[in-house]
Motif scaffolding. Structure first.
Motif, PDB file in Angstrom:
ATOM      1  N   LYS A  25      51.255  36.158  38.575  1.00 54.03           N
ATOM      2  CA  LYS A  25      50.487  36.068  37.332  1.00 54.03           C
ATOM      3  C   LYS A  25      50.721  34.721  36.639  1.00 54.03           C
ATOM      4  CE  LYS A  25      50.123  40.959  36.078  1.00 54.03           C
ATOM      5  NZ  LYS A  25      50.438  41.976  35.055  1.00 54.03           N
ATOM      6  N   GLU A  26      51.964  34.248  36.728  1.00 56.74           N
ATOM      7  CA  GLU A  26      52.289  32.959  36.119  1.00 56.74           C
ATOM      8  C   GLU A  26      51.487  31.832  36.780  1.00 56.74           C
ATOM      9  OE1 GLU A  26      56.530  32.313  35.876  1.00 56.74           O
ATOM     10  OE2 GLU A  26      56.204  30.146  35.833  1.00 56.74           O
ATOM     11  N   ALA A  27      51.366  31.914  38.115  1.00 59.79           N
ATOM     12  CA  ALA A  27      50.579  30.901  38.836  1.00 59.79           C
ATOM     13  C   ALA A  27      49.118  30.951  38.393  1.00 59.79           C
ATOM     14  CB  ALA A  27      50.687  31.134  40.341  1.00 59.79           C
ATOM     15  N   ILE A  28      48.597  32.155  38.183  1.00 64.11           N
ATOM     16  CA  ILE A  28      47.200  32.297  37.741  1.00 64.11           C
ATOM     17  C   ILE A  28      47.034  31.730  36.325  1.00 64.11           C
ATOM     18  CG2 ILE A  28      45.382  33.970  37.213  1.00 64.11           C
ATOM     19  CD1 ILE A  28      46.779  35.785  39.394  1.00 64.11           C
ATOM     20  N   ARG A  29      47.990  32.053  35.457  1.00 63.26           N
ATOM     21  CA  ARG A  29      47.922  31.524  34.079  1.00 63.26           C
ATOM     22  C   ARG A  29      47.972  29.993  34.096  1.00 63.26           C
ATOM     23  NH1 ARG A  29      50.880  36.392  32.470  1.00 63.26           N
ATOM     24  NH2 ARG A  29      52.848  35.450  33.104  1.00 63.26           N
ATOM     25  N   ASN A  30      48.822  29.436  34.960  1.00 62.08           N
ATOM     26  CA  ASN A  30      48.895  27.977  35.067  1.00 62.08           C
ATOM     27  C   ASN A  30      47.570  27.399  35.561  1.00 62.08           C
ATOM     28  OD1 ASN A  30      51.507  27.665  34.181  1.00 62.08           O
ATOM     29  ND2 ASN A  30      52.400  27.877  36.225  1.00 62.08           N
ATOM     30  N   MET A  31      46.916  28.111  36.488  1.00 64.86           N
ATOM     31  CA  MET A  31      45.634  27.631  36.993  1.00 64.86           C
ATOM     32  C   MET A  31      44.591  27.588  35.874  1.00 64.86           C
ATOM     33  SD  MET A  31      43.928  26.442  39.477  1.00 64.86           S
ATOM     34  CE  MET A  31      44.773  26.729  41.024  1.00 64.86           C
TER      35      MET A  31
END
Lengths: 144, 138
Positions: A59-65
């Motif tokens: 989820k963190e990777a998605i938020r960063n994207m």
């Protein structure tokens, strides 16, 4: 002279409103683009679910994207939308009927305030997108 | 001899107001049109992917694809309106691709209509998705 002063007041108010709404719409459009890109990325990436920490890292990777346009941004990376932070982005997996595999992903701007010089506009729960999950499902893998 | 100047502000303001309406229209109405266009495009992208992911070469697959599109909760017009009149089309073999069109997104024009613009502006969007997309490997 008086009529000029009154008229100028009206014109300045119109101009201020134009700047305020124009900038707010510009930012909202950027947010729509950002959540759209983040949602598409989430839909196509590998879902690794070995543990709750792996799901949270995903989820963190998605938020960063959404925020930086990069799943693993550099420490000094700038957000794509002014003052947008990863914690303002909400990512929710929608599980299938069995409750074990992701069927879709929701990406939402949870709370964002536009500072439009003459006023503030607050967006709560919008813009939001939902994409079907079409990526690889890896329930026993760890998020790198 | 002194020239009469009464009413100059009235004339100047009338002209300036028309110009101002056009500027406000460009900022406000065009801004909303761009947002609606973007929202519709993101919706059709997601809807085409949702539809394509259900295709399996059968009529039941097509039904599931249409249901998947209908279930998408996305909205437009600053997140306030549901998409209507959405058209879902499929490849002849019912398993290669799906195309989604959202043709009826009509933005009501507020300021530009006062200076000769249309009352509504339609911003259609369409997307095509393959049933077996290339997946991100990372």
């Amino acid at each position: 002279m008086i009529e000029l002063a009154v008229s100028a007041g009206v014109m300045v108010a119109c101009l201020a409103g134009t700047v305020q709404f124009g900038y707010t719409f510009y930012i909202y459009n950027e947010l729509v683009t950002a959540v759209g890109n983040g949602g598409r990325y989430a839909a196509m990436r590998t879902f690794r679910g070995a543990g709750s920490r792996d799901i949270e890292k995903g989820k963190e990777a998605i938020r960063n994207m959404v925020v930086y346009g990069d799943s693993h941004p550099a420490p000094n990376a700038l957000p794509q939308v002014a003052n947008l932070k990863p914690e303002q982005v909400q990512v929710d997996w929608v599980m299938d009927d069995s409750g074990t595999q992701p069927a879709a992903v929701n990406v939402t701007i949870a709370d964002y305030t536009v500072d439009a010089a003459f006023g503030m506009f607050r967006f709560t729960g919008k813009p939001a997108v939902e994409y079907p999950f079409v990526g690889r499902f890896a329930p026993s893998e760890n998020e790198p | 001899m002194r020239v009469r100047q009464k009413g100059f502000v009235l004339i100047a303001m009338s002209v300036a107001m028309v110009v101002m309406l056009a500027v406000m229209g460009l900022a406000f109405d065009l801004g909303r049109i761009y947002i609606a266009s973007n929202e519709a495009q993101v919706f059709t992208d997601a809807a085409a992917m949702a539809a394509a992911s259900k295709l399996d070469g059968t009529d039941a697959g097509l039904d599931r694809a249409r249901q998947a599109v209908a279930k998408l909760p996305m909205r437009w017009n600053l997140g306030t309106k549901s998409f209507t009149g959405v058209v879902v089309q499929f490849s002849p073999d019912k398993m290669s691709w799906a195309r989604v069109t959202a043709p009826d997104n009509q933005v009501e024009i507020t300021f530009l209509r006062a200076v000769g613009g249309p009352a509504v502006f339609t911003v259609p969007a369409h997307s095509v998705a393959a049933a077996k997309p290339v997946r991100l490997v990372e």
